[in-house]
Design a protein around this motif. Structure first.
Motif, PDB file in Angstrom:
ATOM      1  N   ALA A  21       0.868  -1.179   0.000  1.00  0.00           N
ATOM      2  CA  ALA A  21       0.000   0.000   0.000  1.00  0.00           C
ATOM      3  C   ALA A  21       0.902   1.227   0.000  1.00  0.00           C
ATOM      4  CB  ALA A  21      -0.910   0.013   1.222  1.00  0.00           C
ATOM      5  N   CYS A  22       0.538   2.229  -0.755  1.00  0.00           N
ATOM      6  CA  CYS A  22       1.366   3.434  -0.835  1.00  0.00           C
ATOM      7  C   CYS A  22       1.450   4.102   0.535  1.00  0.00           C
ATOM      8  CB  CYS A  22       0.779   4.413  -1.847  1.00  0.00           C
ATOM      9  SG  CYS A  22       1.731   5.944  -1.971  1.00  0.00           S
ATOM     10  N   GLU A  27      -3.056   3.918  -1.494  1.00  0.00           N
ATOM     11  CA  GLU A  27      -3.630   3.176  -2.619  1.00  0.00           C
ATOM     12  C   GLU A  27      -2.804   1.919  -2.918  1.00  0.00           C
ATOM     13  OE1 GLU A  27      -6.461   3.783  -4.168  1.00  0.00           O
ATOM     14  OE2 GLU A  27      -6.825   5.552  -2.900  1.00  0.00           O
ATOM     15  N   LYS A  28      -3.401   1.021  -3.716  1.00  0.00           N
ATOM     16  CA  LYS A  28      -2.688  -0.185  -4.127  1.00  0.00           C
ATOM     17  C   LYS A  28      -1.459   0.185  -4.963  1.00  0.00           C
ATOM     18  CE  LYS A  28      -6.835  -3.102  -4.259  1.00  0.00           C
ATOM     19  NZ  LYS A  28      -7.723  -3.925  -5.130  1.00  0.00           N
ATOM     20  N   MET A  29      -0.497  -0.730  -4.975  1.00  0.00           N
ATOM     21  CA  MET A  29       0.736  -0.471  -5.699  1.00  0.00           C
ATOM     22  C   MET A  29       1.037  -1.620  -6.654  1.00  0.00           C
ATOM     23  SD  MET A  29       3.148   1.230  -2.751  1.00  0.00           S
ATOM     24  CE  MET A  29       3.873   2.428  -3.892  1.00  0.00           C
ATOM     25  N   THR A  38       5.034   1.574  -7.612  1.00  0.00           N
ATOM     26  CA  THR A  38       4.289   2.816  -7.827  1.00  0.00           C
ATOM     27  C   THR A  38       2.802   2.605  -7.590  1.00  0.00           C
ATOM     28  OG1 THR A  38       3.908   4.635  -9.403  1.00  0.00           O
ATOM     29  CG2 THR A  38       3.986   2.391 -10.315  1.00  0.00           C
ATOM     30  N   CYS A  39       2.099   3.700  -7.279  1.00  0.00           N
ATOM     31  CA  CYS A  39       0.647   3.652  -7.088  1.00  0.00           C
ATOM     32  C   CYS A  39      -0.026   4.447  -8.195  1.00  0.00           C
ATOM     33  CB  CYS A  39       0.266   4.197  -5.714  1.00  0.00           C
ATOM     34  SG  CYS A  39       0.437   6.000  -5.570  1.00  0.00           S
ATOM     35  N   GLU A  40      -1.349   4.422  -8.229  1.00  0.00           N
ATOM     36  CA  GLU A  40      -2.080   5.101  -9.302  1.00  0.00           C
ATOM     37  C   GLU A  40      -1.946   6.621  -9.234  1.00  0.00           C
ATOM     38  OE1 GLU A  40      -6.575   5.262  -7.392  1.00  0.00           O
ATOM     39  OE2 GLU A  40      -6.036   3.583  -8.700  1.00  0.00           O
ATOM     40  N   GLN A 162      -0.744  -3.365   2.888  1.00  0.00           N
ATOM     41  CA  GLN A 162      -2.195  -3.390   2.945  1.00  0.00           C
ATOM     42  C   GLN A 162      -2.694  -4.011   4.257  1.00  0.00           C
ATOM     43  OE1 GLN A 162      -4.435  -2.240   0.807  1.00  0.00           O
ATOM     44  NE2 GLN A 162      -3.216  -1.819  -1.029  1.00  0.00           N
TER      45      GLN A 162
END
Length: 285
Positions: A21-22, A27-29, A38-40, A162
């Motif tokens: 998790a960022c 956010e998801k990575m 990297t994340c979105e 996460q």
């Protein structure tokens, strides 16, 4: 020609990218082919050539340097903590399935590497292993020495993982973040915290702190705080006194965070044996 440590680590992390998790936006990575996590929202963290990733979002200093972690690696590699590792592996085997394990405050990763090897050798299951520490020098050493494991420089207060990602959280002779431990645990998971008991390294305490309050030690406060944070707590004590090679004594002194190695005019040759006396606290949410 084999893959570089950086590319091999990126490939391994990609297989397990669902745990990340960022630490900035949560956010998801994903792990890219360019060896970037990297994340979105485009917060990016490079995988280093030694195979670790630095998730720190703020400056942090550690009192522990490269020499301390090299000393730890030598001491743990000597087998001094083998009974502890075996006891933890026996606990992990009760899951009877592949598991994900996070070692918090992992240093140079030697405890986690030994436990992973023993677990996988015992029953043929897989143990996805991640280690996190605020001390960059420790994680660099871990990445350099132990493959197919996830090594992160990071702060659990801004965790790069996460919710419910790990079956087991290890916390071996290291400070705890119980709020984050509970968030990271899977529903049937457990926290395994290792704390010193009264006889732990008493030969060194008696030598350096004779007739002072530091000669004795109690972990009662730590144990009570653990019990406040987890239900269904069990405690297992591991005690063993073994002969120690003279050349290992300076390393043992150096790896302790109490500054014993800074004391001058102490005859280290008086240390012929050492006692490992630890409580393993096992807690479930």
């Amino acid at each position: 020609m084999g893959l570089s440590r950086k590319v091999a680590s990126a490939n391994y992390m990609r297989e397990q990218q669902a745990i990340f998790a960022c630490p900035v936006c949560h956010e998801k990575m994903e792990v890219t082919d360019e060896c970037v996590v990297t994340c979105e929202n485009h917060h990016t963290f490079d995988i280093a050539k030694q195979g670790y990733v630095n998730f720190m979002t703020h400056a942090a200093t550690s009192m522990y340097g490269k020499d301390l972690f090299e000393a730890r690696k030598q001491i743990i590699g000597s087998g001094l903590y083998a009974p502890l590792h075996q006891a933890i592996v026996e606990l992990l085997l009760t899951f009877k399935q592949d598991i994900k394990v996070l070692d918090t405050g992992c240093g140079e990763g030697s405890h986690l590497a030994k436990i992973k090897q023993k677990f996988e050798d015992a029953i043929g299951l897989q143990m996805v292993s991640a280690g996190i520490d605020i001390a960059k020098e420790g994680i660099i050493t871990a990445g350099r020495n132990y493959e197919e494991m996830i090594w992160c420089v990071g702060d659990l207060a801004k965790s790069p993982f996460q919710k419910s990602s790990f079956d087991v959280i290890l916390n071996i002779l290291s400070p705890a973040n119980y709020k984050e431990f509970r968030r990271l645990l899977s529903p049937n998971g457990c926290v395994v915290k290792v704390v010193p008991q009264s006889g732990y390294l008493h030969q060194l305490r008696e030598l350096f702190f004779a007739d002072s309050d530091k000669e004795s030690y109690s972990n009662n406060h730590t144990v009570e705080r653990f019990k406040e944070n987890f239900s269904n707590v069990t405690v297992q004590r591991i005690t063993q006194t073994v002969a120690i090679n003279e050349e290992l004594v300076p390393m043992l002194l150096h790896m302790t965070p109490m500054g014993w190695h800074q004391v001058a005019d102490i005859d280290q040759t008086k240390v012929k044996e050492i006692t490992i006396d630890l409580d393993i606290l096992i807690g479930k949410v």
